[in-house]
Design a protein around this motif. Structure first.
Motif, short mmCIF file in Angstrom:
data_model
loop_
_atom_site.label_atom_id
_atom_site.label_comp_id
_atom_site.label_asym_id
_atom_site.label_seq_id
_atom_site.Cartn_x
_atom_site.Cartn_y
_atom_site.Cartn_z
N ARG A 1 0.82 -1.21 0.00
CA ARG A 1 0.00 0.00 0.00
C ARG A 1 0.86 1.26 0.00
O ARG A 1 0.54 2.25 -0.66
CB ARG A 1 -0.93 0.00 1.21
N HIS A 2 1.97 1.22 0.73
CA HIS A 2 2.83 2.40 0.81
C HIS A 2 3.79 2.49 -0.37
O HIS A 2 4.36 3.55 -0.62
CB HIS A 2 3.61 2.37 2.13
N PHE A 3 3.98 1.38 -1.09
CA PHE A 3 4.86 1.41 -2.26
C PHE A 3 4.14 1.92 -3.51
O PHE A 3 4.78 2.34 -4.46
CB PHE A 3 5.40 0.01 -2.54
N ILE A 4 2.80 1.85 -3.51
CA ILE A 4 2.01 2.29 -4.67
C ILE A 4 1.65 3.76 -4.49
O ILE A 4 1.01 4.15 -3.51
CB ILE A 4 0.73 1.45 -4.81
N LYS A 5 2.06 4.57 -5.42
CA LYS A 5 1.83 6.01 -5.35
C LYS A 5 1.04 6.46 -6.57
O LYS A 5 1.31 6.03 -7.70
CB LYS A 5 3.17 6.75 -5.29
N HIS A 6 0.06 7.32 -6.35
CA HIS A 6 -0.74 7.88 -7.44
C HIS A 6 -0.23 9.27 -7.79
O HIS A 6 -0.18 10.16 -6.93
CB HIS A 6 -2.22 7.98 -7.03
N LEU A 7 0.17 9.44 -9.05
CA LEU A 7 0.50 10.77 -9.55
C LEU A 7 -0.74 11.30 -10.25
O LEU A 7 -1.19 10.74 -11.25
CB LEU A 7 1.69 10.70 -10.52
N ILE A 8 -1.27 12.35 -9.72
CA ILE A 8 -2.58 12.83 -10.18
C ILE A 8 -2.45 13.61 -11.48
O ILE A 8 -1.66 14.55 -11.58
CB ILE A 8 -3.25 13.68 -9.11
N GLY A 9 -3.23 13.17 -12.47
CA GLY A 9 -3.36 13.90 -13.71
C GLY A 9 -4.71 14.60 -13.72
O GLY A 9 -4.87 15.70 -13.21
N ASN A 10 -5.74 13.92 -14.30
CA ASN A 10 -7.08 14.48 -14.27
C ASN A 10 -7.87 14.05 -13.04
O ASN A 10 -9.00 14.51 -12.82
CB ASN A 10 -7.86 14.08 -15.54
N ASP B 1 -6.80 5.86 -1.94
CA ASP B 1 -5.53 5.76 -2.66
C ASP B 1 -4.42 6.59 -2.02
O ASP B 1 -4.68 7.57 -1.30
CB ASP B 1 -5.71 6.18 -4.12
N ASN B 2 -3.19 6.18 -2.32
CA ASN B 2 -2.01 6.84 -1.77
C ASN B 2 -1.55 7.95 -2.72
O ASN B 2 -0.70 7.73 -3.57
CB ASN B 2 -0.90 5.80 -1.56
N TRP B 3 -2.09 9.14 -2.54
CA TRP B 3 -1.72 10.26 -3.38
C TRP B 3 -1.05 11.39 -2.58
O TRP B 3 -0.38 12.24 -3.14
CB TRP B 3 -2.94 10.83 -4.10
N SER B 4 -1.24 11.37 -1.25
CA SER B 4 -0.66 12.42 -0.43
C SER B 4 0.70 11.98 0.12
O SER B 4 1.04 10.80 0.09
CB SER B 4 -1.59 12.78 0.74
N ALA B 5 1.43 12.94 0.64
CA ALA B 5 2.77 12.64 1.16
C ALA B 5 2.72 11.77 2.41
O ALA B 5 3.70 11.10 2.74
CB ALA B 5 3.51 13.95 1.46
N ARG B 6 1.58 11.73 3.09
CA ARG B 6 1.46 10.99 4.34
C ARG B 6 0.63 9.72 4.20
O ARG B 6 0.22 9.14 5.19
CB ARG B 6 0.87 11.90 5.42
N GLY B 7 0.41 9.29 2.96
CA GLY B 7 -0.28 8.02 2.74
C GLY B 7 -1.78 8.17 2.58
O GLY B 7 -2.33 9.29 2.62
N PRO B 8 -2.51 7.06 2.38
CA PRO B 8 -3.97 7.10 2.19
C PRO B 8 -4.67 7.74 3.39
O PRO B 8 -4.33 7.47 4.54
CB PRO B 8 -4.34 5.63 2.04
N LEU B 9 -5.68 8.55 3.11
CA LEU B 9 -6.41 9.21 4.19
C LEU B 9 -7.19 8.22 5.04
O LEU B 9 -7.41 8.46 6.23
CB LEU B 9 -7.37 10.25 3.59
N CYS B 10 -7.59 7.09 4.45
CA CYS B 10 -8.36 6.11 5.20
C CYS B 10 -7.56 5.48 6.33
O CYS B 10 -8.13 4.90 7.25
CB CYS B 10 -8.89 5.02 4.26
#
Length: 336
Positions: free
Chosen positions: A47-56, A65-74
């Motif tokens: 979970r921490h190795f998968i990072k989302h780079l946000i486009g649209n 999803d893991n898009w923030s610097a501190r991991g998934p909000l959940c």
């Protein structure tokens, strides 16, 4: 398929009842196999190795999803915060993009003020998944294992065991042997067998005795030393390994031959010991020496030396002389 739905019967909205679940959030079933259970237990790392780079933002979940610097909000907040803010847990990041920028509700920013500092979206580009522990952004088993492993200092016997010319089954056996981890009869785990060496029947079996003070293995070791043109003065196994490791660091043709010969002799000595204990099937010293220079060992030597980039003519002649004296004809045929 079940029975056909009748017009007067109750209907179920399966789309609402059977909501899709992420693999990372599934519970481990009781009936799954051991290997699948172990894989699922590693999901907290993945979970921490998968990072989302946000486009649209369409394919990135705001909550899961893991898009923030501190991991998934959940993993940081209770789901009750979503209901208090009026946000659905299936909301995507695209819902917060307005005019090519972020537009988070003030109530959400009061809870998570750092949302204002995240990288701006790229509406004309799709969201991208990256594997953060790989330099290529895509999954790499090598880099993942390296990241998960504890990295200690390099041991002095590293190149003695893990050189490229070694045979896998002998490599693993040698790895145990250099650490004195083979279950010899002097250990508590094997005490029910007695502790006398089954090869000579005289002394207590230990690593130092088997390799190579035993009356059975000592002549074989002397033969290997004579043919590979070196002499070891140590009787303690640990001291011998340190001495050999300090002198066989390079992968010269002669050192390759010595390393493979040592690994093969340790392996087949241990194999003979096991055959006598568990199968009651003893062999002679000549038979063990023959297996030490078996076709698989000879071919591995030949293949490694054939591709040796720094092989010079004097070394080639020297190694071939050793190989032919030992009867390793297959090694010689690689160069004829």
């Amino acid at each position: 398929m079940g029975p056909k739905m009748k017009s007067n019967g109750g209907k179920i909205a399966w789309g609402a009842v059977c909501k899709p679940k992420e693999l990372l959030d599934l519970k481990i079933p009781h009936s799954c196999s051991w290997s699948w259970r172990k894989i699922l237990q590693l999901r907290h790392h993945a979970r921490h190795f998968i990072k989302h780079l946000i486009g649209n933002g369409i394919d990135t979940s705001f909550w899961f999803d893991n898009w923030s610097a501190r991991g998934p909000l959940c993993l940081r907040f209770s789901s009750t915060i979503l209901s208090l803010l009026g946000i659905d847990e299936n909301t995507s990041m695209a819902n917060f993009i307005v005019n090519n920028g972020w537009n988070f509700p003030p109530a959400l920013l009061s809870v998570i003020p750092k949302l204002n500092s995240i990288q701006q979206p790229v509406p004309h580009r799709k969201d991208k998944l990256i594997w953060t522990v790989s330099p290529f952004d895509s999954f790499s088993l090598k880099h993942t294992i390296s990241h998960l492993m504890d990295h200690g200092p390099l041991v002095p016997w590293y190149n003695l065991v893990w050189h490229t010319a070694s045979i896998p089954r002998m490599k693993f056996n040698m790895w145990l042997a250099v650490q004195s981890r083979l279950p010899t009869l002097d250990s508590q785990a094997m005490v029910h067998h007695g502790n006398t060496c089954v090869l000579c029947g005289i002394e207590i079996e230990s690593h130092s005795h088997l390799f190579f003070r035993c009356d059975f293995s000592a002549p074989l070791w002397e033969f290997i030393q004579a043919r590979c043109r070196f002499y070891n003065y140590f009787l303690i196994w640990e001291d011998m390994i340190l001495w050999i490791s300090s002198r066989w660091k390079s992968n010269s043709p002669m050192n390759i031959l010595r390393k493979i010969s040592l690994s093969a002799l340790v392996y087949h000595t241990w194999e003979e010991r096991n055959n006598r204990i568990f199968r009651g099937n003893p062999s002679t010293q000549n038979r063990v020496l023959t297996k030490t220079s078996s076709p698989s060992t000879r071919l591995r030597c030949g293949g490694s030396l054939l591709h040796h980039r720094k092989l010079r003519l004097p070394e080639l002649v020297s190694v071939l002389q050793v190989a032919l004296v030992e009867g390793w004809v297959a090694l010689g045929l690689y160069f004829l």
